[in-house]
Design an enzyme around this catalytic site. Structure first.
Site, PDB file in Angstrom:
ATOM      1  N   ASP A  11     -11.587   5.616   0.435  1.00 19.79           N
ATOM      2  CA  ASP A  11     -10.580   5.083  -0.256  1.00 19.79           C
ATOM      3  C   ASP A  11     -10.378   3.571  -0.316  1.00 19.79           C
ATOM      4  O   ASP A  11      -9.633   2.955  -0.266  1.00 19.79           O
ATOM      5  CB  ASP A  11      -9.548   5.704   0.455  1.00 19.79           C
ATOM      6  CG  ASP A  11      -9.756   7.270  -0.017  1.00 19.79           C
ATOM      7  OD1 ASP A  11     -10.319   7.431  -0.443  1.00 19.79           O
ATOM      8  OD2 ASP A  11      -8.139   7.609   0.000  1.00 19.79           O
ATOM      9  N   ASP A  53      -9.040   7.390  -4.070  1.00 20.45           N
ATOM     10  CA  ASP A  53      -7.675   9.029  -3.515  1.00 20.45           C
ATOM     11  C   ASP A  53      -7.682   8.427  -5.766  1.00 20.45           C
ATOM     12  O   ASP A  53      -8.130   7.581  -6.378  1.00 20.45           O
ATOM     13  CB  ASP A  53      -6.591   7.349  -3.578  1.00 20.45           C
ATOM     14  CG  ASP A  53      -5.898   8.343  -2.599  1.00 20.45           C
ATOM     15  OD1 ASP A  53      -6.131  10.111  -2.938  1.00 20.45           O
ATOM     16  OD2 ASP A  53      -4.688   7.988  -2.838  1.00 20.45           O
ATOM     17  N   HIS A  55      -5.438  10.121  -8.274  1.00 23.28           N
ATOM     18  CA  HIS A  55      -4.162  11.044  -8.364  1.00 23.28           C
ATOM     19  C   HIS A  55      -3.948  10.979  -9.792  1.00 23.28           C
ATOM     20  O   HIS A  55      -3.929  10.231 -10.541  1.00 23.28           O
ATOM     21  CB  HIS A  55      -3.547  10.391  -7.939  1.00 23.28           C
ATOM     22  CG  HIS A  55      -3.319  10.148  -6.514  1.00 23.28           C
ATOM     23  ND1 HIS A  55      -3.822  10.957  -5.515  1.00 23.28           N
ATOM     24  CD2 HIS A  55      -2.983   9.056  -5.477  1.00 23.28           C
ATOM     25  CE1 HIS A  55      -3.202  11.428  -4.189  1.00 23.28           C
ATOM     26  NE2 HIS A  55      -3.093  10.020  -4.156  1.00 23.28           N
ATOM     27  N   HIS A  72       0.200   4.983  -7.077  1.00 22.95           N
ATOM     28  CA  HIS A  72      -0.765   4.060  -6.517  1.00 22.95           C
ATOM     29  C   HIS A  72      -2.036   5.150  -6.819  1.00 22.95           C
ATOM     30  O   HIS A  72      -2.155   6.299  -7.248  1.00 22.95           O
ATOM     31  CB  HIS A  72      -0.806   4.309  -5.202  1.00 22.95           C
ATOM     32  CG  HIS A  72      -1.518   5.165  -4.225  1.00 22.95           C
ATOM     33  ND1 HIS A  72       0.338   6.135  -3.578  1.00 22.95           N
ATOM     34  CD2 HIS A  72      -2.085   6.225  -3.704  1.00 22.95           C
ATOM     35  CE1 HIS A  72      -0.462   7.148  -2.930  1.00 22.95           C
ATOM     36  NE2 HIS A  72      -2.011   7.203  -3.115  1.00 22.95           N
ATOM     37  N   LYS A  97     -10.591  12.411  -4.853  1.00 29.04           N
ATOM     38  CA  LYS A  97      -9.622  13.476  -4.220  1.00 29.04           C
ATOM     39  C   LYS A  97      -8.066  13.253  -4.211  1.00 29.04           C
ATOM     40  O   LYS A  97      -7.950  12.590  -5.188  1.00 29.04           O
ATOM     41  CB  LYS A  97      -9.716  13.307  -2.341  1.00 29.04           C
ATOM     42  CG  LYS A  97      -9.571  11.707  -1.964  1.00 29.04           C
ATOM     43  CD  LYS A  97      -9.749  11.885  -0.973  1.00 29.04           C
ATOM     44  CE  LYS A  97      -9.178  10.438   0.428  1.00 29.04           C
ATOM     45  NZ  LYS A  97      -7.473  10.239   0.164  1.00 29.04           N
ATOM     46  N   CYS A 141      -5.725   9.144   5.270  1.00 26.50           N
ATOM     47  CA  CYS A 141      -6.899   9.702   4.958  1.00 26.50           C
ATOM     48  C   CYS A 141      -8.246   9.504   6.322  1.00 26.50           C
ATOM     49  O   CYS A 141      -9.077  10.383   6.064  1.00 26.50           O
ATOM     50  CB  CYS A 141      -7.127   9.451   4.103  1.00 26.50           C
ATOM     51  SG  CYS A 141      -6.624   9.754   2.801  1.00 26.50           S
TER      52      CYS A 141
HETATM   53  C1  VGL Z   1      -3.501   7.087   1.094  1.00 24.91           C
HETATM   54  C2  VGL Z   1      -1.505   7.756   1.492  1.00 24.91           C
HETATM   55  C3  VGL Z   1      -1.227   8.251   0.311  1.00 24.91           C
HETATM   56  C4  VGL Z   1      -5.611   6.908   2.189  1.00 24.91           C
HETATM   57  C5  VGL Z   1      -3.795   8.041   0.540  1.00 24.91           C
HETATM   58  O1  VGL Z   1      -6.324   6.780   1.503  1.00 24.91           O
HETATM   59  O2  VGL Z   1      -4.359   6.885   3.407  1.00 24.91           O
HETATM   60  N1  VGL Z   1      -2.546   6.943   2.259  1.00 24.91           N
HETATM   61  N2  VGL Z   1      -1.981   7.971  -0.019  1.00 24.91           N
HETATM   62 ZN    ZN Z   2      -2.277   9.052  -2.751  1.00 26.87          ZN
END
Ligand code: VGL
Ligand code: ZN
Length: 197
Positions: A11, A53, A55, A72, A97, A141
Site C-alpha cells: 500500500d 488498498d 476501496h 481513502h 484489496k 496492513c
Molecule cells: C490500511 C488503514 C486503513 C493499511 C488500510 O494499508 O495499513 N490502514 N486501510
Molecule cells: Zn483501507
C-alpha cells in the site's frame, strides 16, 4: 536449495502519504529504501508484489458505514495511485484489496491480482517460501499480512527501514513489530542485504 524469496510492498499509495486522505506521518520517507529493495530483488530476478488498498465508495471499512477510517483509496482515484516516487518495475505483480463493501479487511492475503487469483495462490505457483515485507502501515496492513504469512507457513522478513505506522495510539507500531517478531518474523535492514540476497 535456497528458499525462494519474494518482495511484498504494501500500500505505498498517495492517500497514505503526506497530503493524502489517511496520511501517515513521513509515510513517503521510506520510499528511497524501498526502491533499493526493489533493485536488489530485480537484480536477483525474484518476484516483486505491490498491493493497493482499493476501496469502493461504500464499505464497512469507512467511518460513515460503521468502520474506523475516513474515506481513502477509492478505486481509480489519485489517492489510490502508487506514490510517484515508487519505482515499480513493469514485471511487478499488482494486487488489489479491500473491494468487498461488507468486509473490513487489512491483510494482503485477502488481495487478488488483475485476473482474480489470490495472493496465496500466486505465491504457491511461484514456489515462494519466504516473504520480505515493507510498506504501509506497520500497525495495520503490514502487521496483518505478516501474521497471515506466518500462519500459512511462510518465513517472514520484516524490512524495518521500509515500514511506517499510523500510531492512532502511541506505540502501536512498536507493539505491532514486537508481535510480528514474537510470532516468528525476523527484522532486517538494507545493510543486511549489502552482500546480496
Ligand atoms: C490500511 C488503514 C486503513 C493499511 C488500510 O494499508 O495499513 N490502514 N486501510
Ligand atoms: Zn483501507
Amino acid at each position: 536449495m535456497k528458499h525462494k524469496k519474494a518482495l511484498l510492498i504494501v500500500d505505498l499509495q498517495n492517500d497514505f502519504c503526506p497530503g493524502g486522505a489517511l496520511a501517515i506521518p513521513e509515510g513517503d520517507k521510506i520510499i528511497p529504501n524501498i526502491n533499493k529493495y526493489i533493485r536488489i530483488f530485480t537484480k536477483a530476478q525474484l518476484p516483486i508484489f505491490a498491493s493497493r488498498d482499493w476501496h469502493p465508495v461504500r464499505t464497512k471499512h469507512f467511518k460513515d458505514f460503521g468502520g474506523a477510517w475516513p474515506v481513502h483509496c477509492i478505486q481509480n482515484t489519485r489517492g489510490a495511485a502508487f506514490h510517484l516516487k515508487l519505482k515499480l518495475p513493469k514485471e511487478a505483480i499488482l494486487l488489489y484489496k479491500g473491494m468487498d463493501p461488507e468486509k473490513d479487511s487489512y491483510s494482503v492475503f485477502q488481495a487478488e491480482d488483475d485476473s482474480g487469483l489470490i495472493f496465496l495462490n500466486l505465491l504457491k505457483i511461484r514456489g515462494i517460501k519466504e516473504i520480505y515485507i515493507c510498506g504501509l502501515a506497520t500497525d495495520y496492513c503490514v502487521k496483518s499480512s505478516a501474521l497471515d504469512a506466518l500462519k500459512f507457513g511462510f518465513k517472514v522478513k520484516l524490512l524495518v527501514d521500509g515500514i511506517k505506522g499510523v500510531d492512532l495510539k502511541e506505540g502501536d507500531s512498536q507493539r505491532a513489530i514486537a508481535e510480528m517478531i514474537k510470532k516468528g518474523a525476523k527484522k532486517i535492514t538494507l545493510k543486511n542485504l549489502e552482500a546480496g540476497l
